[in-house]
Every structure is written in structure tokens, then in C-alpha cells.
Write a protein that holds these residues in place. Structure first.
Motif, PDB file in Angstrom:
ATOM      1  N   ALA A 192       0.833  -1.208   0.000  1.00 26.24           N
ATOM      2  CA  ALA A 192       0.000   0.000   0.000  1.00 26.24           C
ATOM      3  C   ALA A 192       0.865   1.254   0.000  1.00 26.24           C
ATOM      4  N   LEU A 193       1.950   1.223   0.757  1.00 27.32           N
ATOM      5  CA  LEU A 193       2.826   2.396   0.847  1.00 27.32           C
ATOM      6  C   LEU A 193       3.704   2.566  -0.388  1.00 27.32           C
ATOM      7  N   ASP A 194       4.058   1.460  -1.032  1.00 28.75           N
ATOM      8  CA  ASP A 194       4.960   1.508  -2.186  1.00 28.75           C
ATOM      9  C   ASP A 194       4.244   1.723  -3.512  1.00 28.75           C
ATOM     10  N   SER A 195       2.946   1.524  -3.534  1.00 28.22           N
ATOM     11  CA  SER A 195       2.196   1.625  -4.781  1.00 28.22           C
ATOM     12  C   SER A 195       1.928   3.085  -5.135  1.00 28.22           C
ATOM     13  N   GLY A 196       2.416   3.488  -6.299  1.00 30.74           N
ATOM     14  CA  GLY A 196       2.198   4.867  -6.745  1.00 30.74           C
ATOM     15  C   GLY A 196       0.732   5.221  -6.867  1.00 30.74           C
ATOM     16  N   GLY A 197      -0.073   4.266  -7.300  1.00 29.48           N
ATOM     17  CA  GLY A 197      -1.493   4.508  -7.476  1.00 29.48           C
ATOM     18  C   GLY A 197      -2.265   4.639  -6.178  1.00 29.48           C
ATOM     19  N   LEU A 198      -1.682   4.174  -5.082  1.00 28.87           N
ATOM     20  CA  LEU A 198      -2.378   4.234  -3.792  1.00 28.87           C
ATOM     21  C   LEU A 198      -1.870   5.349  -2.894  1.00 28.87           C
TER      22      LEU A 198
END
Length: 106
Positions: free
Chosen positions: A38-44
Motif C-alpha cells: 500500500a505504501l509503495d504503490s504509486g497509485g495508492l
């Protein structure tokens, strides 16, 4: 010129709290992986903590705990592969105490 207010990005603590509410019986080793995603996802990055936790949770289960990737490698399109693993995802989420229903958009 008007200033645009930036929404505060969810912190690790925010996402962890949301994930604990969503999946209270999730194993600890899976929990950390979902939060990291969740923290690493650019979209999130700009999503609300609850949204980031949910989407990351579903993606993690789909990619890490089902045959989804194998189905894609066999030539199934994304929607078909998702259809074939949906019941397994629901079973895993249910075993972790998730009450939110999985939808076609998830």
C-alpha cells in the motif's frame, strides 16, 4: 491566485489501523507485506487509508495466494483470470475476518 490544499497522505500507522479493521485475523507475516504494498504503490499514495488498505489487501491475496499469475501466463485475460480466482480470494478474506464483499471492480 487560490491555493490548493493537499490532502494528507496516509501514514503507515493509518494504513495499519485500516487493515486491522478490515482483516482482524490476518496473519502477521501477510500483514506487513500488504502494508508495504500500500505504501509503495504509486497509485495508492493519494488514496484514503481504508481504500489503500483494501485495494492492497485484495491485490496481495490475488497475486500471492492464488493461481492468478499462472492463469495469466497460460493466456487467460485479466478479467477471466480474476473470475477464476474470485471464490478463493473470498475464502481467504473470510478466514481473515473480512466482512467487506469482493466486487467485480476489486
Amino acid at each position: 491566485m487560490p491555493t490548493r490544499e493537499r490532502a494528507a497522505l496516509p501514514s503507515r500507522t493509518d494504513i495499519e489501523a485500516a487493515l486491522r479493521r478490515l482483516a482482524p485475523r490476518m496473519p502477521a507475516h501477510e500483514f506487513g507485506a500488504v502494508v508495504d504494498h500500500a505504501l509503495d504503490s504509486g497509485g495508492l499514495r493519494t488514496a484514503a487509508a481504508e481504500t489503500a488498505a483494501w485495494l492492497s489487501l485484495v491485490a496481495y491475496v490475488r497475486h500471492a495466494l492464488t493461481d492468478y499469475e499462472a492463469l495469466l501466463e497460460e493466456g487467460y485475460d485479466r478479467d477471466s483470470a480474476r473470475h477464476f480466482v474470485a471464490d478463493e480470494i473470498r475464502d481467504i478474506l473470510s478466514s481473515w475476518g473480512v466482512r467487506r464483499p469482493l466486487t467485480d471492480e476489486d
